[in-house]
Design an enzyme around this catalytic site. Sequence first.
Site, mmCIF file in Angstrom:
data_model
loop_
_atom_site.group_PDB
_atom_site.id
_atom_site.type_symbol
_atom_site.label_atom_id
_atom_site.label_comp_id
_atom_site.label_asym_id
_atom_site.label_seq_id
_atom_site.Cartn_x
_atom_site.Cartn_y
_atom_site.Cartn_z
ATOM 1 N N GLU A 1 46.821 31.996 38.479
ATOM 2 C CA GLU A 1 46.193 32.220 39.577
ATOM 3 C C GLU A 1 46.795 32.073 41.019
ATOM 4 O O GLU A 1 46.554 30.935 41.733
ATOM 5 C CB GLU A 1 44.946 31.310 39.644
ATOM 6 C CG GLU A 1 44.033 31.738 38.518
ATOM 7 C CD GLU A 1 42.562 31.042 38.424
ATOM 8 O OE1 GLU A 1 42.448 30.134 39.180
ATOM 9 O OE2 GLU A 1 41.946 31.217 37.535
ATOM 10 N N GLU B 1 41.190 33.159 30.865
ATOM 11 C CA GLU B 1 40.345 32.153 31.106
ATOM 12 C C GLU B 1 38.938 32.804 31.437
ATOM 13 O O GLU B 1 38.881 33.877 32.087
ATOM 14 C CB GLU B 1 40.420 31.501 32.698
ATOM 15 C CG GLU B 1 41.720 30.485 32.298
ATOM 16 C CD GLU B 1 41.824 29.685 33.800
ATOM 17 O OE1 GLU B 1 40.832 29.295 34.474
ATOM 18 O OE2 GLU B 1 43.008 29.577 34.116
#
Length: 474
Positions: free
Chosen positions: A166, A370
């Site tokens: 991320e 995720e």
Amino acid sequence: MSVKIIKFPKDFLWGSATSASQTEGAFDVDEKGESVWDHWYKLEPERFFDRRNSANDFYHNYKQDLDIAKKLNFNSLRMSIQWSRIFPKNNIVVNQKAVDYYHKVFKYANKIGLKLIITLYHFDLPMWIQKEGGLVNRLIVDYFETYAKFCVQEFKEISNWLTMCEPIVPVQAGYWYQMHWPLQASFLQSLYAILNLNLMHLNAVKEMRKIDNNNKYGVSINIEKSIPRSKSKDDVQASRNSDLLNWLCFTDTMILGKFPQDLIDLLKKNNHFPSIYFQPGDEELISDKNAKVDFLAFNYYQPSRSKSIPYLPDMNTDTITPNTHYYNDYIMPGRRMNPYRGWEVNPKELYNTLLYIKKRYNNIPVYISENGMGVSDESRFKKNGVIQDTYRINFVKEHLYWISKAIEAGCDVFGYHTWAYIDNWSWMNAYKNRYGYIELDLKTNFRNPKLSATWVSKVGKEGAFEIDLEKDFI
Ligand code: BG6
């Protein structure tokens, strides 16, 4: 009949994602250097939920925790290495104790049959790099190269690598919204950080390939594809701006080998494009075939929603944030929510985004790296000592259902990892939102399976599950 069996391919990856600073603890042992988190916690512990910074001590309990993953019938697990363990003080001196520790962990995971996917950088910059300017200093590209090369050379147990997790988060939280150190407010600096993160990643992939081209290299991106409030031109443009600034700036560069021209045009139109941005060699690196990823790790929690800005914002300042100056966030009335975390629940949008990825990125292999349901104050759901998290079972079921639909539609999806299998520490939120299949008792450090643990271990074993299309959708 509304009950269906949803079956996944034989070698589908089942597991969870974790990160080192969120699990290891032991932040001051065996010559570990300070990360930005260790540093910030020392300065302002009150900024962290319940003033907690202790992770769940995986460092000392790794065998027990890897065994738990195995008992859940995972065949894979994502973990990260702490850069500040391996290079505690500078770019030169390696901490042998840290190297030994990671070897032990990786060897044990291999021994019990867990395929590891290792992230090199998950929000936890070493403080010595931050002191030199962190993400906005170009030297970080060289520092990351040294670290990445060292890891690939050293840890032969690992064949699946993610450069980072991320990358937009340290940009948003560090330079737009002041939620991560260095808590700055500078749009210009954030643009340099975006470029440097791209270059760190591309250069590392290129260099790691020179060492071992049999490994698979990827990156984990939180793609929150924006849904416009309406079909109006302005709302659609607002969504596009959100996508460009929050994730296309990485995915296009890292997968297509092109920094999005639309983003450059947008920034130029608003006089925000830095006068010196790309330097000699950058464009060659961006388009270098050897710097391309083999797969995409896609983190999905919720989509974003955008609307146009109802006023003329003052673009003539550096303290702007994208969601006040390039688009506004849209809170759609009646959207389905996870009330225990305050995030939207939208499994079908995962399917839509997978189809978008398939089309835009030529059906690149992708896995969900995720996904999960954070729940605050989760002990309220405890009965007879076990957290009755049927909401989590249904949440996962629904997401898996739409993943199976995406596979049916031809998307190359090869795995599903939730965040995370044991409750873990999560930055400023510490232990506020629990995500695990296993509850962590903060007083005793005891790992206690929740109701979902039994369900998920069955799914891992059978590679399939039953869904009642009328009842199981939360
Ligand atoms: C993910 C991050 O986006 O969100 C994790 O990769 C983080 O590091 C997770 O822990 C959950 O965040 P939160 O704020 O709900 O605890």
